[in-house]
Design a protein around this motif. Structure first.
Motif, PDB file in Angstrom:
ATOM      1  N   TYR A   5       0.832  -1.215   0.000  1.00 33.65           N
ATOM      2  CA  TYR A   5       0.000   0.000   0.000  1.00 33.65           C
ATOM      3  C   TYR A   5       0.864   1.262   0.000  1.00 33.65           C
ATOM      4  O   TYR A   5       1.821   1.365   0.771  1.00 33.65           O
ATOM      5  CB  TYR A   5      -0.896   0.007   1.240  1.00 33.65           C
ATOM      6  CG  TYR A   5      -1.608   1.317   1.470  1.00 33.65           C
ATOM      7  CD1 TYR A   5      -2.881   1.525   0.948  1.00 33.65           C
ATOM      8  CD2 TYR A   5      -1.026   2.353   2.191  1.00 33.65           C
ATOM      9  CE1 TYR A   5      -3.548   2.724   1.142  1.00 33.65           C
ATOM     10  CE2 TYR A   5      -1.682   3.555   2.390  1.00 33.65           C
ATOM     11  CZ  TYR A   5      -2.946   3.730   1.870  1.00 33.65           C
ATOM     12  OH  TYR A   5      -3.594   4.923   2.060  1.00 33.65           O
ATOM     13  N   VAL A   6       0.495   2.224  -0.851  1.00 36.86           N
ATOM     14  CA  VAL A   6       1.100   3.559  -0.827  1.00 36.86           C
ATOM     15  C   VAL A   6      -0.019   4.584  -1.010  1.00 36.86           C
ATOM     16  O   VAL A   6      -0.778   4.512  -1.977  1.00 36.86           O
ATOM     17  CB  VAL A   6       2.155   3.743  -1.938  1.00 36.86           C
ATOM     18  CG1 VAL A   6       2.738   5.153  -1.892  1.00 36.86           C
ATOM     19  CG2 VAL A   6       3.255   2.707  -1.827  1.00 36.86           C
ATOM     20  N   GLY A   7      -0.127   5.524  -0.078  1.00 34.55           N
ATOM     21  CA  GLY A   7      -1.125   6.587  -0.180  1.00 34.55           C
ATOM     22  C   GLY A   7      -0.544   7.824  -0.844  1.00 34.55           C
ATOM     23  O   GLY A   7       0.613   8.175  -0.599  1.00 34.55           O
ATOM     24  N   ILE A   8      -1.345   8.468  -1.688  1.00 32.28           N
ATOM     25  CA  ILE A   8      -0.950   9.658  -2.435  1.00 32.28           C
ATOM     26  C   ILE A   8      -2.019  10.725  -2.205  1.00 32.28           C
ATOM     27  O   ILE A   8      -3.212  10.415  -2.222  1.00 32.28           O
ATOM     28  CB  ILE A   8      -0.900   9.343  -3.958  1.00 32.28           C
ATOM     29  CG1 ILE A   8       0.031   8.206  -4.255  1.00 32.28           C
ATOM     30  CG2 ILE A   8      -0.607  10.579  -4.775  1.00 32.28           C
ATOM     31  CD1 ILE A   8       1.394   8.559  -4.691  1.00 32.28           C
ATOM     32  N   ASN A   9      -1.607  11.975  -2.072  1.00 32.80           N
ATOM     33  CA  ASN A   9      -2.564  13.079  -1.971  1.00 32.80           C
ATOM     34  C   ASN A   9      -3.240  13.240  -3.332  1.00 32.80           C
ATOM     35  O   ASN A   9      -2.585  13.524  -4.327  1.00 32.80           O
ATOM     36  CB  ASN A   9      -1.850  14.366  -1.568  1.00 32.80           C
ATOM     37  CG  ASN A   9      -2.794  15.537  -1.421  1.00 32.80           C
ATOM     38  OD1 ASN A   9      -4.006  15.412  -1.594  1.00 32.80           O
ATOM     39  ND2 ASN A   9      -2.248  16.693  -1.100  1.00 32.80           N
ATOM     40  N   GLY A  10      -4.564  13.051  -3.368  1.00 34.55           N
ATOM     41  CA  GLY A  10      -5.307  13.122  -4.614  1.00 34.55           C
ATOM     42  C   GLY A  10      -5.816  14.512  -4.947  1.00 34.55           C
ATOM     43  O   GLY A  10      -6.646  14.666  -5.843  1.00 34.55           O
ATOM     44  N   ILE A  11      -5.335  15.519  -4.227  1.00 32.95           N
ATOM     45  CA  ILE A  11      -5.723  16.905  -4.527  1.00 32.95           C
ATOM     46  C   ILE A  11      -4.491  17.621  -5.061  1.00 32.95           C
ATOM     47  O   ILE A  11      -3.428  17.593  -4.441  1.00 32.95           O
ATOM     48  CB  ILE A  11      -6.284  17.614  -3.277  1.00 32.95           C
ATOM     49  CG1 ILE A  11      -7.541  16.887  -2.795  1.00 32.95           C
ATOM     50  CG2 ILE A  11      -6.590  19.073  -3.582  1.00 32.95           C
ATOM     51  CD1 ILE A  11      -8.155  17.441  -1.531  1.00 32.95           C
ATOM     52  N   GLY A  12      -4.648  18.257  -6.213  1.00 35.01           N
ATOM     53  CA  GLY A  12      -3.557  18.947  -6.891  1.00 35.01           C
ATOM     54  C   GLY A  12      -3.814  18.852  -8.383  1.00 35.01           C
ATOM     55  O   GLY A  12      -4.860  18.371  -8.819  1.00 35.01           O
ATOM     56  N   SER A  13      -2.848  19.271  -9.162  1.00 34.13           N
ATOM     57  CA  SER A  13      -3.037  19.176 -10.608  1.00 34.13           C
ATOM     58  C   SER A  13      -2.902  17.716 -11.039  1.00 34.13           C
ATOM     59  O   SER A  13      -2.241  16.910 -10.385  1.00 34.13           O
ATOM     60  CB  SER A  13      -2.005  20.040 -11.349  1.00 34.13           C
ATOM     61  OG  SER A  13      -0.755  19.387 -11.393  1.00 34.13           O
ATOM     62  N   ILE A  14      -3.533  17.391 -12.148  1.00 32.00           N
ATOM     63  CA  ILE A  14      -3.480  16.030 -12.680  1.00 32.00           C
ATOM     64  C   ILE A  14      -2.036  15.602 -12.890  1.00 32.00           C
ATOM     65  O   ILE A  14      -1.647  14.487 -12.527  1.00 32.00           O
ATOM     66  CB  ILE A  14      -4.293  15.937 -13.993  1.00 32.00           C
ATOM     67  CG1 ILE A  14      -5.785  16.091 -13.681  1.00 32.00           C
ATOM     68  CG2 ILE A  14      -4.009  14.637 -14.730  1.00 32.00           C
ATOM     69  CD1 ILE A  14      -6.663  16.279 -14.906  1.00 32.00           C
ATOM     70  N   ASP A  15      -1.215  16.489 -13.446  1.00 28.63           N
ATOM     71  CA  ASP A  15       0.184  16.147 -13.724  1.00 28.63           C
ATOM     72  C   ASP A  15       1.005  15.984 -12.451  1.00 28.63           C
ATOM     73  O   ASP A  15       1.867  15.104 -12.381  1.00 28.63           O
ATOM     74  CB  ASP A  15       0.818  17.180 -14.652  1.00 28.63           C
ATOM     75  CG  ASP A  15       0.273  17.096 -16.076  1.00 28.63           C
ATOM     76  OD1 ASP A  15      -0.226  16.006 -16.455  1.00 28.63           O
ATOM     77  OD2 ASP A  15       0.321  18.104 -16.802  1.00 28.63           O
ATOM     78  N   GLU A  16       0.752  16.806 -11.439  1.00 30.90           N
ATOM     79  CA  GLU A  16       1.479  16.660 -10.161  1.00 30.90           C
ATOM     80  C   GLU A  16       1.167  15.311  -9.523  1.00 30.90           C
ATOM     81  O   GLU A  16       2.070  14.613  -9.046  1.00 30.90           O
ATOM     82  CB  GLU A  16       1.091  17.773  -9.184  1.00 30.90           C
ATOM     83  CG  GLU A  16       1.616  19.146  -9.538  1.00 30.90           C
ATOM     84  CD  GLU A  16       0.970  20.255  -8.701  1.00 30.90           C
ATOM     85  OE1 GLU A  16       1.545  21.362  -8.704  1.00 30.90           O
ATOM     86  OE2 GLU A  16      -0.077  20.028  -8.058  1.00 30.90           O
ATOM     87  N   ILE A  17      -0.094  14.961  -9.529  1.00 32.47           N
ATOM     88  CA  ILE A  17      -0.504  13.687  -8.935  1.00 32.47           C
ATOM     89  C   ILE A  17       0.091  12.532  -9.737  1.00 32.47           C
ATOM     90  O   ILE A  17       0.610  11.565  -9.165  1.00 32.47           O
ATOM     91  CB  ILE A  17      -2.048  13.593  -8.857  1.00 32.47           C
ATOM     92  CG1 ILE A  17      -2.585  14.668  -7.902  1.00 32.47           C
ATOM     93  CG2 ILE A  17      -2.493  12.204  -8.415  1.00 32.47           C
ATOM     94  CD1 ILE A  17      -4.082  14.904  -7.995  1.00 32.47           C
ATOM     95  N   PHE A  18       0.070  12.648 -11.063  1.00 32.56           N
ATOM     96  CA  PHE A  18       0.612  11.592 -11.915  1.00 32.56           C
ATOM     97  C   PHE A  18       2.105  11.396 -11.662  1.00 32.56           C
ATOM     98  O   PHE A  18       2.581  10.255 -11.571  1.00 32.56           O
ATOM     99  CB  PHE A  18       0.355  11.911 -13.389  1.00 32.56           C
ATOM    100  CG  PHE A  18       0.818  10.828 -14.315  1.00 32.56           C
ATOM    101  CD1 PHE A  18       0.251   9.563 -14.293  1.00 32.56           C
ATOM    102  CD2 PHE A  18       1.843  11.059 -15.231  1.00 32.56           C
ATOM    103  CE1 PHE A  18       0.674   8.558 -15.143  1.00 32.56           C
ATOM    104  CE2 PHE A  18       2.272  10.062 -16.087  1.00 32.56           C
ATOM    105  CZ  PHE A  18       1.691   8.806 -16.045  1.00 32.56           C
ATOM    106  N   THR A  19       2.851  12.480 -11.530  1.00 29.63           N
ATOM    107  CA  THR A  19       4.289  12.375 -11.258  1.00 29.63           C
ATOM    108  C   THR A  19       4.526  11.632  -9.951  1.00 29.63           C
ATOM    109  O   THR A  19       5.399  10.754  -9.865  1.00 29.63           O
ATOM    110  CB  THR A  19       4.931  13.779 -11.207  1.00 29.63           C
ATOM    111  OG1 THR A  19       4.781  14.376 -12.495  1.00 29.63           O
ATOM    112  CG2 THR A  19       6.399  13.712 -10.831  1.00 29.63           C
ATOM    113  N   GLU A  20       3.737  11.960  -8.935  1.00 26.77           N
ATOM    114  CA  GLU A  20       3.880  11.287  -7.640  1.00 26.77           C
ATOM    115  C   GLU A  20       3.555   9.791  -7.763  1.00 26.77           C
ATOM    116  O   GLU A  20       4.254   8.946  -7.209  1.00 26.77           O
ATOM    117  CB  GLU A  20       2.976  11.956  -6.601  1.00 26.77           C
ATOM    118  CG  GLU A  20       3.313  11.564  -5.186  1.00 26.77           C
ATOM    119  CD  GLU A  20       2.579  12.392  -4.140  1.00 26.77           C
ATOM    120  OE1 GLU A  20       2.482  11.899  -3.007  1.00 26.77           O
ATOM    121  OE2 GLU A  20       2.098  13.501  -4.452  1.00 26.77           O
ATOM    122  N   ILE A  21       2.516   9.467  -8.524  1.00 24.76           N
ATOM    123  CA  ILE A  21       2.152   8.063  -8.734  1.00 24.76           C
ATOM    124  C   ILE A  21       3.281   7.323  -9.459  1.00 24.76           C
ATOM    125  O   ILE A  21       3.657   6.213  -9.071  1.00 24.76           O
ATOM    126  CB  ILE A  21       0.836   7.944  -9.536  1.00 24.76           C
ATOM    127  CG1 ILE A  21      -0.339   8.416  -8.679  1.00 24.76           C
ATOM    128  CG2 ILE A  21       0.614   6.505 -10.010  1.00 24.76           C
ATOM    129  CD1 ILE A  21      -1.651   8.547  -9.439  1.00 24.76           C
TER     130      ILE A  21
END
Length: 190
Positions: A167-183
């Motif tokens: 399991y890895v949790g990611i903040n799902g609030i932000g720009s689509i590209d920022e979230i994608f980079t983190e994923i």
């Protein structure tokens, strides 16, 4: 084989991020929602029953969903991997998925959870409902029921994968590209 569970409540951005992950990692998208909506569009018996349940914000029975997933896996035997979008929704489904994947000599590589607060989810779903035509995205009471259903029945699935170290949790609030980079930073470590 790279098998990812993209996890989060309705409106967290799973569909958006799935598309980007599919393109980058050449995965097969396995969205139970899409499979069910296809059954609904085709007017099948399963589709009609699923529509009735989905319109009420209720989950479709596990054995039906597992069967559809098995068929999709069998139809894509040469895939580099799969992204599970909106599944598993319960611990029982996660256990059944592990058994199914083991029978096909593979396993879940990891779960990435998009964490978004309830107020933001309701706002996103109501906005999506203006374009999607989905009755479950247009009614605030049904949206709240879907979020409640997620919090009560689906959120515990995270603990199942935490216990496996997947399991890895990611903040799902932000720009689509920022979230994608983190994923992608997470996926590249699997």
């Amino acid at each position: 084989m790279l098998n990812l569970v993209l996890f989060g409540p309705p409106g967290a951005g799973k569909g958006t991020q799935s598309q980007k992950l599919i393109e980058k990692y050449q995965l097969v998208h396995l969205s139970t929602g899409d499979i069910l909506r296809n059954e609904i569009a085709n007017g099948t018996e399963l589709g009609l029953e699923a529509k009735k349940l989905m319109d009420q914000g209720v989950l479709v029975p596990d054995e039906v969903v597992i069967g559809m997933i098995s068929n999709k896996l069998d139809a894509n035997k040469d895939a580099r991997g799969f992204i599970f979008d909106g599944f598993p929704r319960t611990v029982a489904q996660a256990e059944a998925l592990d058994i199914l994947l083991a029978s096909k000599q593979t396993a879940i590589s990891g779960m990435i959870a998009l964490n978004v607060n309830d107020a933001e989810l309701e706002k996103r779903l109501l906005l999506r409902g203006k374009d999607s035509g989905r009755p479950d995205d247009a009614d605030p009471a049904i949206i709240r029921r879907r979020i409640e259903e997620y919090n009560n029945k689906t959120a515990p699935v995270a603990n199942y994968y935490k216990s496996q170290g997947k399991y890895v949790g990611i903040n799902g609030i932000g720009s689509i590209d920022e979230i994608f980079t983190e994923i992608c930073n997470v996926v590249d470590k699997f």
